[in-house]
Scaffold this motif. Structure first.
Motif, PDB file in Angstrom:
ATOM      1  N   ILE A 122     -24.827   8.031  76.557  1.00 38.64           N
ATOM      2  CA  ILE A 122     -24.110   6.670  75.812  1.00 38.64           C
ATOM      3  C   ILE A 122     -24.591   6.124  77.380  1.00 38.64           C
ATOM      4  O   ILE A 122     -23.688   6.097  78.452  1.00 38.64           O
ATOM      5  CB  ILE A 122     -22.981   7.386  75.556  1.00 38.64           C
ATOM      6  N   LEU A 127     -14.649  10.276  75.142  1.00 37.71           N
ATOM      7  CA  LEU A 127     -16.475  10.159  74.825  1.00 37.71           C
ATOM      8  C   LEU A 127     -16.132  11.170  75.301  1.00 37.71           C
ATOM      9  O   LEU A 127     -17.814  12.203  75.615  1.00 37.71           O
ATOM     10  CB  LEU A 127     -17.300   8.502  75.011  1.00 37.71           C
ATOM     11  N   ALA A 133     -18.062  14.856  74.085  1.00 39.35           N
ATOM     12  CA  ALA A 133     -19.032  14.821  74.942  1.00 39.35           C
ATOM     13  C   ALA A 133     -19.685  16.811  74.956  1.00 39.35           C
ATOM     14  O   ALA A 133     -21.080  16.630  74.707  1.00 39.35           O
ATOM     15  CB  ALA A 133     -19.287  14.682  76.868  1.00 39.35           C
ATOM     16  N   TRP A 139     -23.742  15.154  74.770  1.00 39.88           N
ATOM     17  CA  TRP A 139     -23.961  13.327  74.702  1.00 39.88           C
ATOM     18  C   TRP A 139     -23.794  13.453  76.569  1.00 39.88           C
ATOM     19  O   TRP A 139     -22.973  14.618  76.925  1.00 39.88           O
ATOM     20  CB  TRP A 139     -22.489  12.619  74.873  1.00 39.88           C
ATOM     21  N   VAL A 181     -22.281  10.413  79.640  1.00 44.05           N
ATOM     22  CA  VAL A 181     -22.185   9.489  79.374  1.00 44.05           C
ATOM     23  C   VAL A 181     -22.438   8.654  80.588  1.00 44.05           C
ATOM     24  O   VAL A 181     -21.503   9.062  81.801  1.00 44.05           O
ATOM     25  CB  VAL A 181     -20.320   9.064  79.080  1.00 44.05           C
ATOM     26  N   GLY A 231     -14.996   4.009  70.142  1.00 42.88           N
ATOM     27  CA  GLY A 231     -15.072   5.888  70.531  1.00 42.88           C
ATOM     28  C   GLY A 231     -16.128   6.241  68.836  1.00 42.88           C
ATOM     29  O   GLY A 231     -16.918   6.975  69.357  1.00 42.88           O
ATOM     30  N   ALA A 238     -18.812   5.032  68.292  1.00 40.68           N
ATOM     31  CA  ALA A 238     -20.095   6.211  68.327  1.00 40.68           C
ATOM     32  C   ALA A 238     -20.467   7.129  67.982  1.00 40.68           C
ATOM     33  O   ALA A 238     -21.990   7.604  67.761  1.00 40.68           O
ATOM     34  CB  ALA A 238     -19.792   5.865  70.137  1.00 40.68           C
ATOM     35  N   LYS A 239     -19.275   7.885  67.834  1.00 45.16           N
ATOM     36  CA  LYS A 239     -19.500   9.202  67.111  1.00 45.16           C
ATOM     37  C   LYS A 239     -20.261   9.089  65.890  1.00 45.16           C
ATOM     38  O   LYS A 239     -21.145  10.211  65.363  1.00 45.16           O
ATOM     39  CB  LYS A 239     -18.303  10.472  67.672  1.00 45.16           C
TER      40      LYS A 239
END
Length: 442
Positions: A4, A20, A24, A29, A31, A398, A401-402
């Protein structure tokens, strides 16, 4: 592991970064947070294994491009004028894009290319715009599903200061980008009321005493927000007689801000030399007629049509506008100077708490019975870093995004969050963070 890329680590990014990084490890993820201020980024990412802080001049294409090439999803919290740079890069590198900023004409021109590339560019995914759209559309769709016919829609939102931190005559402190505060409303506003289109100039915007009652808060003032009419089609409410989006403030703020507008101190553009320029002289630039024997304070009060003992003059004095101190900021516009004063005089102290208030008033008819639903949200911040503003701007981004990185949203194209496949899962998870609307009927 999915990457991300977040552009911007300012006031509104704090809770988004927390969200985030907290997700993670489980979501696999990494970031990358890019901002011109590396120390600011590091203060927000800490020593997380899942974060990479980057110092970046976002206008430098050669520095931007490697970051974009490696990203699976891009989130932009940059100043609005810079979003187009990121949007064009996202098209070129075929990356989905999320942002809290308004959908503007420059991005709309990219829509055919976004569609052709099979990408999702989701704009207005913050608080206002963002959470206002999602909560409003959930109500609107629910009313329509039950056969209701809407004839009036009003929506209000404001970033305010909590009562225990409300300790200045403006009843306001800076919890988001102060530049946006200075320029808010500068384009005027347009909305529809009782079948008539109303246009309000910037000079008139704060010059009224319209208020609304909010449960547990009391009376708040409001002023129309930008072009409400542009959302009538988006909300599928083109034929209703009243449609208005507005910004909430404590009443004294609007009166004081109206004085700043009248004095011309919010104007952006032309710059002037400020070295050895006293604040009171800067504040008096609009005053062409002076009465001999009056002090600077009394002269400005006379120009504004208020008493020199009025709360407006107390507000101006609190900002330091009426004193003899020299500005000494080099070449600056009026808006630059005012922004400096707001950042200095209206800054949140570390323990201050802010407040987000949102209210929807929808009038509709069902089975020949007129009904009104009021839906309101109040969110309080923790401190000057973990603010309600950062929470309500960052968490919707957020969560989205998930959803995207988990392949739970298959939406493509250029959108704002008015569709059930966006607002249902986002609003549902926001309730886990005590962001929940309370509804009542009249």
């Amino acid at each position: 592991m999915k990457n991300i890329l977040l552009f911007g680590a300012g006031r509104s990014a704090t809770v988004l970064i927390d969200y985030l990084l907290q997700n993670a490890a489980r979501q696999k993820w990494h970031v990358t947070v890019a901002d011109h201020d590396l120390q600011l980024v590091k203060s927000k990412t800490g020593k997380s294994y899942y974060a990479t802080p980057v110092a970046l001049d976002v206008t430098d294409a050669t520095a931007r491009e490697p970051l974009l090439a490696e990203a699976d999803l891009v989130i932009s919290l940059l100043p609005p004028a810079l979003h187009i740079l990121v949007a064009r890069d996202c098209l070129r590198f075929k990356k989905n894009l999320l942002t809290a900023s308004y959908l503007d004409d420059e991005v709309k021109k990219l829509q055919p290319d976004i569609d052709a590339a099979g990408l999702l560019f989701l704009y207005e995914m913050g608080l206002d715009p963002g959470l206002d759209h999602m909560s409003a559309m959930k109500l609107i769709h629910s009313i329509e599903k039950k056969g209701g016919q809407i004839f009036s829609f009003k929506s209000y939102c404001g970033g305010l200061i909590s009562p225990e931190s409300n300790d200045n005559p403006w009843h306001y402190k800076i919890s988001w980008n102060s530049r946006n505060v200075v320029l808010a409303g500068s384009a005027g506003a347009v909305y529809k009321e009782k079948g008539k289109v109303k246009e309000v100039s910037y000079e008139q915007l704060f010059d009224h005493n319209k208020t609304v009652q909010v449960p547990s808060i009391g009376k708040l003032a409001y002023y129309p927000n930008r072009d409400s009419l542009g959302y009538m089609q988006s909300y599928n409410l083109e034929n209703i007689h009243t449609f208005q989006r507005a910004t909430l403030r404590f009443p004294d703020f609007c009166e004081g801000w109206n004085a700043l507008v009248k004095l011309g101190l919010t104007r952006d553009g032309d710059k002037q030399a400020t070295d050895q320029l006293p604040y009171f002289q800067w504040a008096s630039q609009q005053v062409t007629e002076r009465t001999p024997g009056l002090s600077h304070e009394e002269t400005i009060a006379q120009y504004l049509g208020v008493s020199s003992k009025s709360k407006v003059i107390r507000q101006l004095k609190f900002l330091g506008i009426l004193n003899g101190e020299e500005i000494n900021l080099g070449e600056r516009s009026n808006a630059d100077i005012l922004q400096h004063l707001l950042d200095t005089k209206l800054k949140m102290e570390s323990t201050d708490r802010d407040l987000i208030v949102m209210l929807h008033e929808i009038e509709f008819e069902r089975r020949n019975l007129p009904t009104r639903i009021n839906s309101f949200l109040i969110v309080q911040g923790e401190n000057a870093t973990h603010t309600a503003m950062a929470k309500t701007v960052g968490l919707p981004l957020g969560i989205m995004a998930k959803l995207l990185l988990s392949d739970k949203v298959g939406l493509k194209g250029l959108h704002i969050p008015i569709l059930p496949e966006i607002y249902n899962p986002v609003l549902r998870e926001l309730e886990d963070f005590d962001i929940k609307f309370v509804e009542s009927f009249e």
